[in-house]
Design an enzyme around this catalytic site. Structure first.
Site, PDB file in Angstrom:
ATOM      1  NE  ARG C  69      -3.741  -2.310   0.874  1.00  0.00           N
ATOM      2  CZ  ARG C  69      -4.111  -3.240  -0.516  1.00  0.00           C
ATOM      3  NH1 ARG C  69      -4.578  -2.880  -1.889  1.00  0.00           N
ATOM      4  NH2 ARG C  69      -5.622  -4.418  -0.089  1.00  0.00           N
ATOM      5  CG  ASN C  99      -2.753  -2.923  -5.909  1.00  0.00           C
ATOM      6  OD1 ASN C  99      -1.913  -3.220  -5.689  1.00  0.00           O
ATOM      7  ND2 ASN C  99      -4.069  -3.715  -5.320  1.00  0.00           N
ATOM      8  CG  ASP C 310      -4.567 -11.420  -2.634  1.00  0.00           C
ATOM      9  OD1 ASP C 310      -3.821 -10.618  -2.563  1.00  0.00           O
ATOM     10  OD2 ASP C 310      -4.947 -11.633  -3.191  1.00  0.00           O
TER      11      ASP C 310
HETATM   12 ZN   LIG Z   1      -4.917 -10.215  -7.056  1.00  0.00          ZN
END
Ligand SMILES: [Zn+2]
Lengths: 306, 190, 428
Positions: C69, C99, C310
């Site tokens: 993050r 991301n 994840d």
């Molecule tokens: Zn994913």
């Protein structure tokens, strides 16, 4: 007894609890037939209609039910104004509780919101429709109406026609009526009836005529025009041709079958006016019974259990 | 086994038997007729549940005497109670069925036991919501005292002084029991 | 600085070691490793001797799927907090997904992450670059430049590359730099705005379902494109029986594919969503017993090469929203090892196989010399006490993300010491 703080859905209720609500509603229906339609039962209590989604019908019904019980009502509509300001759902609900609410009646477009808030609030939460999950008081008033008209629910053949997957009314009705021993058939296009729903113990028909045959009760659902654009069916005309309730089709049901609709109706699309206004329609009685059922729910939840 | 009655569990005391109850009701029936100079424009309303059975019995006794029917109604006071906020469980709502217009009638409210007076207060409110009676009178089988409200019965089957720790139960045949009135001491160590 | 770890049960699949022995660490590198047959040559002059009797001594774990993050969403997690959580969970290397805000789709963001991780990171951070600019799926990002800056793989994770031609180009182009393309397989047109597994439960909860097919269609597409191009494909977070079958079949046919799953996909089913628990909202969604069985089989027969976390931390307020509004993700770094050890307990994997899935195989796929205790490699070591139980308590998470559906679970097997970046972390 109804030993719970909240009414979140029919899923969570036992058959006995449902029957208790219906029996209690019968007492309140008597009151509604009098000149003085108000009882002091829940005097001094406060109910808040916390509606995140507009619904004049349901809101008005809860409002009047509360007033008939001598409970003060505040309508706290959240037409995305607070949401736009960035106030969280929980903060809004806590604010409402701080106003002194004993009952918070919630309508929201997301499933599970009443469940989320019920965990955070001391007040009794009543689900007035959450997304495509449940609309428990509608199912209770439908069951009340059927019981009143047919004298029983057990063993009846009840058809629910239309957009099952998106209908919280259909979901609550399925749980309620199957728990009370009715046989429930779902009728509509395969795009609107998920295959998995057979797991709730219902029968599924894609053919309207076959599904209506010898039914005791036919519950029509409102078809949302916007589903058309999403490929659930090609046009309202085609939908109406295949799954609209006409007099001819209704004649396939039992001679004393009744027809119901939670409203608001799309006349000429899912139901013809001939049927909607006909002698076997109990649509307006549903509205009256809605008051009695909602009074009963509030009354039963008001016991001290915290 | 016998010894147990001397310690612990208290023996329930019978205050009235079947005969006593019947005699009391007969007397009340006569008093009602006498006080109201007949049964013209009179209606009986029993409070759910015990009062309902007693009202029906009174109606039949009055009919025996006057050879005329007197209307009987059933009143549930659940909606009018003042203890809803402090009860664990909401009282079960029973039928209210008063099949006659109460306005301008003299109504005799009938209940089994008169105690604090709160049930009668609720019944008065319930009755008044149905219409405007010309007068309301009260008939009870037992008056056990301990009033918390200024309420007094017009017709009493039997006055029984009691302690607050005691309960008075009226058993009636209509409920599948033998007719009798019992006084029981509540175990305070409960 | 010399550290000796004595008498621990060493497991290092890269050298075929599974037995009691000692390890000598010098200046942050593995200097020497011995099993019971050969004693350490220099045993006396250590600065610190760690008695590892009764403990497993393992290569530090590698998480090839972490959301740190940072930059942009520091309120959810930072490089500092995320790597601290990693080290506590037994990881000494994490690969962070792009991301962030801005997206890691150019070398300057990559450089920022690497520099910050060097300063603040408790473990090694290897960035994963975006496949396409802004993860929009429209234009290829500068894969080569980012590779040179330190990106070890490329992915638009969080989103799929919906355009098949774009995915084909990515698989082709990445061959020049020998980097894997990590695919988040989801047909967005089919999953639409779904929020949980599609089935009877989604119907009765009134939540929009995501069918298994939304994942499987894309798995099939990407396997086909990998076959067409010969590009290195790594399938992220496999969640369905169908995906396992497709990958197994593709591997038999020689397709250049590897795959990962995550602890939650073999530990819990969609039932965790009941009651609208947003902590159980994750993408892909939790599936069914049948899928769990298939994933375990896939782990067992090597169809699934890697267990990744994840790790997707979110702020508590975000998870306190409506179920359909709340973001997807589970904070996984601090529960991954404990949950995965249940596979060993259940006889699905041996301890050695588990270490392959959590250290050696990720290293091989990413082409890095890690996940091993070989001499002259970085001394990334974990000491694991299999007799220690712990209760998952989010208040004790070092991650900022408290979003886990495993709250209250009792897990067996806890790292007691993690050696990372030359530092010794001891956990109570
Ligand atoms: Zn994913």
């Amino acid at each position: 007894m109804l030993n719970r703080k909240d009414l979140l859905g029919i899923k969570e209720l036992s058959k006995d609890e449902i029957n208790l609500i219906l029996d209690t509603a019968a007492g309140f229906k008597d009151v509604l037939g009098r000149d003085i339609k108000k009882v002091p039962t829940l005097r001094g209590k406060t109910a808040v209609n916390l509606f995140f989604e507009p619904s004049t019908r349901t809101r008005t019904s809860f409002e009047l039910a509360a007033k008939r019980l001598s409970t003060d009502v505040i309508n706290f509509s959240v037409p995305t104004s607070s949401v736009v300001k960035g106030e969280s759902l929980i903060d809004t609900a806590l604010t409402v509780q701080a106003l002194g609410a004993d009952f918070i009646i919630i309508r929201h477009s997301s499933a599970g919101v009443p469940h989320l808030l019920a965990k955070k609030l001391r007040a009794s939460v009543i689900n007035a429709g959450d997304g495509t999950n449940e609309h428990p008081t509608q199912a209770l008033l439908d069951a009340f109406t059927i019981r009143e008209k047919k004298g029983r629910i057990e063993g009846l053949e009840i058809a629910i026609v239309g957009d099952i997957i998106h209908s919280r009314v259909a979901k609550s009705n399925i749980y309620c009526l199957t728990k009370l021993g009715a046989r429930v058939r779902l009728i509509g296009p395969p795009t609107l009836i998920p295959e998995e729903i057979r797991g709730t113990g219902v029968e599924v028909f894609h053919d309207m005529e076959a599904g209506l045959k010898d039914a005791d009760v036919v519950i029509m659902l409102r078809i949302q025009m916007e589903r058309q654009g999403k490929g659930f069916f090609p046009s309202t005309e085609e939908y109406s041709k295949n799954w609209g309730l006409t007099a001819e089709r209704f004649s396939l049901a039992k001679d004393d079958a009744i027809v119901m609709h939670p409203g608001p109706m799309n006349r000429g699309i899912e139901i013809t006016s001939e049927i909607a206004d006909g002698p076997r329609s109990v649509i307006l009685e549903q509205v009256t019974n809605g008051l009695a059922v909602r009074m009963a729910v509030m009354y039963l939840l008001a016991g001290v259990k915290r | 086994m016998r010894g147990r009655f001397f310690y612990g569990v208290k023996m329930p005391k019978e205050l009235m038997n079947k005969k006593d109850i019947d005699r009391a009701l007969t007397r009340i029936a006569h008093e009602i007729i006498e006080k109201n100079k007949g049964i013209e424009r009179l209606g009986l309303v029993g409070i759910q549940r015990g009062g309902v059975h007693l009202a029906r019995r009174l109606a039949s006794k009055i009919k025996d005497i006057e050879k005329k029917d007197i209307p009987v109604g059933l009143l549930d006071i659940g909606f009018y109670r003042d203890d809803l906020n402090i009860r664990k469980e909401q009282p079960v709502i029973r039928k209210t069925e008063v099949p006659f217009e109460v306005t301008d009638l003299k109504i005799i409210l009938v209940d089994d036991v008169l105690f604090t007076g709160r049930s009668i207060r609720a019944a008065l409110d319930a009755l008044i919501d149905l219409g405007r009676p010309a007068a309301i009178q009260l008939a009870v089988l037992i008056d056990r005292g301990h009033r918390e409200l200024p309420i007094k019965a017009d017709y009493v089957g039997k006055n029984i002084p009691t302690a607050l720790s005691e309960t008075v139960e009226v058993h009636l045949e209509e409920e599948g029991l033998e007719d009798r009135v019992i006084l029981e001491k509540v175990d305070t160590e409960r | 600085m010399k550290i000796i770890i004595k008498n621990g049960h060493i497991i290092d699949p890269s050298q075929g070691i599974d037995g009691v022995g000692d390890i000598l660490i010098e200046d942050g590198k593995i200097k020497e490793i011995s099993t019971q047959h050969s004693a350490l040559s220099t045993s006396s002059s250590a600065h610190r001797t760690i008695d590892a009797i009764g403990l497993y001594v393992l290569p530090g774990l590698i998480d090839m799927h972490t959301h740190l993050r940072d930059p942009g969403f520091e309120y959810k997690e930072t490089i500092k907090t995320g790597t601290k959580a990693a080290v506590k969970g037994g990881f000494t290397t994490v690969c962070c997904m792009p991301n962030t805000y801005p997206v890691n789709d150019n070398a300057s963001v990559t450089e920022f992450i690497i520099r910050k991780a060097a300063q603040e990171g408790h473990c090694t951070v290897l960035p994963i670059g975006a496949i396409t600019k802004g993860q929009k799926g429209e234009e290829l990002a500068e894969i080569g430049t980012m590779r040179n800056e330190g990106c070890i793989a490329f992915s638009d994770d969080g989103r799929p590359v919906m355009n098949s031609l774009m995915m084909r180009r990515a698989l082709e182009y990445s061959k020049a730099f020998n980097v894997p393309i990590i695919s988040h397989c989801e047909d967005l047109t089919l999953s639409e705005d779904g929020v949980m597994n599609e089935g009877l439960l989604s119907v009765t909860l009134g939540l929009k379902g995501i069918p298994s097919e939304a994942e499987e269609i894309m798995v099939y597409r990407d396997l086909s494109l990998s076959k067409l191009t010969g590009g290195r494909l790594h399938i992220a977070h496999v969640s369905t029986e169908g995906s396992v079958k497709l990958i197994r079949d593709a591997k038999k046919r020689g397709v250049n594919v590897t795959a990962e799953t995550c602890p939650h996909y073999f530990s819990i089913t969609e039932d965790a969503v009941t009651g609208y628990d947003t902590n159980a909202k994750v993408n892909p969604p939790l599936r069914t017993e049948r899928d769990i069985k298939a994933i375990k089989e896939g782990l067992q027969d090597g169809t699934i090469d890697v267990i990744a976390t994840d790790h997707a931390p979110h702020h508590m307020d975000e998870k306190l929203q409506e179920f359909d509004k709340s973001p997807s993700g589970i904070s996984g770094l601090e529960t991954a090892l404990g949950l995965s050890l249940r596979l060993v307990e259940g006889g699905i994997l041996t301890m050695g196989q588990l270490i392959e899935k959590m250290a050696l195989n990720p290293a091989r796929i990413l082409g890095i010399k890690r996940g091993t205790l070989q001499t002259d490699t970085n001394a990334d070591v974990v000491l694991l006490d299999m007799n220690r139980e712990f209760t998952v308590e989010v208040d004790r998470f070092l991650s900022k993300g408290k979003n886990t559906p495993f709250r209250g679970w009792i897990l067996k097997g806890m790292p007691v010491i993690t050696i990372s970046k030359g530092r010794i972390y001891e956990w109570q």
